[in-house]
Design a protein around this motif. Structure first.
Motif, PDB file in Angstrom:
ATOM      1  N   ILE A  11      71.765  17.648  -7.323  1.00  0.00           N
ATOM      2  CA  ILE A  11      72.310  18.497  -6.256  1.00  0.00           C
ATOM      3  C   ILE A  11      73.020  19.685  -6.885  1.00  0.00           C
ATOM      4  O   ILE A  11      73.826  19.520  -7.807  1.00  0.00           O
ATOM      5  N   GLU A  14      76.120  25.689  -4.114  1.00  0.00           N
ATOM      6  CA  GLU A  14      76.459  27.092  -4.311  1.00  0.00           C
ATOM      7  C   GLU A  14      77.477  27.578  -3.291  1.00  0.00           C
ATOM      8  O   GLU A  14      78.061  28.641  -3.463  1.00  0.00           O
ATOM      9  N   SER A  64      68.495  12.677   1.290  1.00  0.00           N
ATOM     10  CA  SER A  64      68.062  13.943   0.708  1.00  0.00           C
ATOM     11  C   SER A  64      67.908  15.021   1.783  1.00  0.00           C
ATOM     12  O   SER A  64      68.324  16.162   1.589  1.00  0.00           O
ATOM     13  N   GLY A  68      70.026  18.416   1.985  1.00  0.00           N
ATOM     14  CA  GLY A  68      69.280  19.670   1.935  1.00  0.00           C
ATOM     15  C   GLY A  68      69.538  20.578   3.121  1.00  0.00           C
ATOM     16  O   GLY A  68      69.333  21.790   3.030  1.00  0.00           O
ATOM     17  N   ASN A  69      70.003  20.015   4.230  1.00  0.00           N
ATOM     18  CA  ASN A  69      70.318  20.818   5.413  1.00  0.00           C
ATOM     19  C   ASN A  69      71.701  21.457   5.360  1.00  0.00           C
ATOM     20  O   ASN A  69      72.032  22.272   6.224  1.00  0.00           O
ATOM     21  N   GLU A  71      74.487  24.006   4.213  1.00  0.00           N
ATOM     22  CA  GLU A  71      74.406  25.412   3.811  1.00  0.00           C
ATOM     23  C   GLU A  71      74.795  25.595   2.346  1.00  0.00           C
ATOM     24  O   GLU A  71      75.849  25.122   1.903  1.00  0.00           O
ATOM     25  N   GLY A  72      73.913  26.245   1.586  1.00  0.00           N
ATOM     26  CA  GLY A  72      74.211  26.544   0.188  1.00  0.00           C
ATOM     27  C   GLY A  72      74.113  25.349  -0.725  1.00  0.00           C
ATOM     28  O   GLY A  72      74.696  25.343  -1.813  1.00  0.00           O
ATOM     29  N   VAL A  73      73.364  24.311  -0.309  1.00  0.00           N
ATOM     30  CA  VAL A  73      73.198  23.106  -1.125  1.00  0.00           C
ATOM     31  C   VAL A  73      71.705  22.865  -1.336  1.00  0.00           C
ATOM     32  O   VAL A  73      70.938  22.838  -0.386  1.00  0.00           O
ATOM     33  N   ASN A  74      71.305  22.689  -2.592  1.00  0.00           N
ATOM     34  CA  ASN A  74      69.917  22.394  -2.938  1.00  0.00           C
ATOM     35  C   ASN A  74      69.850  20.995  -3.536  1.00  0.00           C
ATOM     36  O   ASN A  74      70.733  20.603  -4.309  1.00  0.00           O
ATOM     37  N   VAL A  75      68.792  20.247  -3.203  1.00  0.00           N
ATOM     38  CA  VAL A  75      68.651  18.883  -3.706  1.00  0.00           C
ATOM     39  C   VAL A  75      67.205  18.604  -4.084  1.00  0.00           C
ATOM     40  O   VAL A  75      66.281  19.069  -3.415  1.00  0.00           O
ATOM     41  N   LYS A  76      67.028  17.879  -5.166  1.00  0.00           N
ATOM     42  CA  LYS A  76      65.722  17.384  -5.603  1.00  0.00           C
ATOM     43  C   LYS A  76      65.893  15.918  -5.974  1.00  0.00           C
ATOM     44  O   LYS A  76      66.920  15.521  -6.524  1.00  0.00           O
TER      45      LYS A  76
END
Length: 81
Positions: A11, A14, A64, A68-69, A71-76
């Motif tokens: 994660i 940002e 996940s 991912g939903n 705001e400003g957060v990315n997940v793989k």
């Protein structure tokens, strides 16, 4: 039969305004979390978080998706075989 999978979620946060909500979501899934490591990276003003999980695949996917939903957060997510 144990249908759980082991997975690692990476994660990147940002938007610091999403941290409180992210922590609340992770708290809801605490029973599935094996471990968690968070690293603030001040030069880029981001937070890097790794979550190790042992859970059914649909639970991992739901978590996940919720992360991912934000705001400003990315997940793989990477799953074990």
């Amino acid at each position: 039969m144990d249908n759980n999978r082991v997975a690692v979620m990476s994660i990147i946060v940002e938007n610091v305004n999403s941290v409180e909500e992210l922590n609340a979501v992770l708290h809801e899934y605490a029973n599935y979390i094996i471990g968690r490591m968070g690293v603030p990276y001040k030069p880029k003003k981001i937070n890097i978080i790794s979550i190790a999980l042992d859970a059914p695949q649909d639970v991992i996917s739901a978590l996940s998706g919720r992360i991912g939903n934000l705001e400003g957060v990315n997940v793989k997510t990477a799953f074990s075989k």
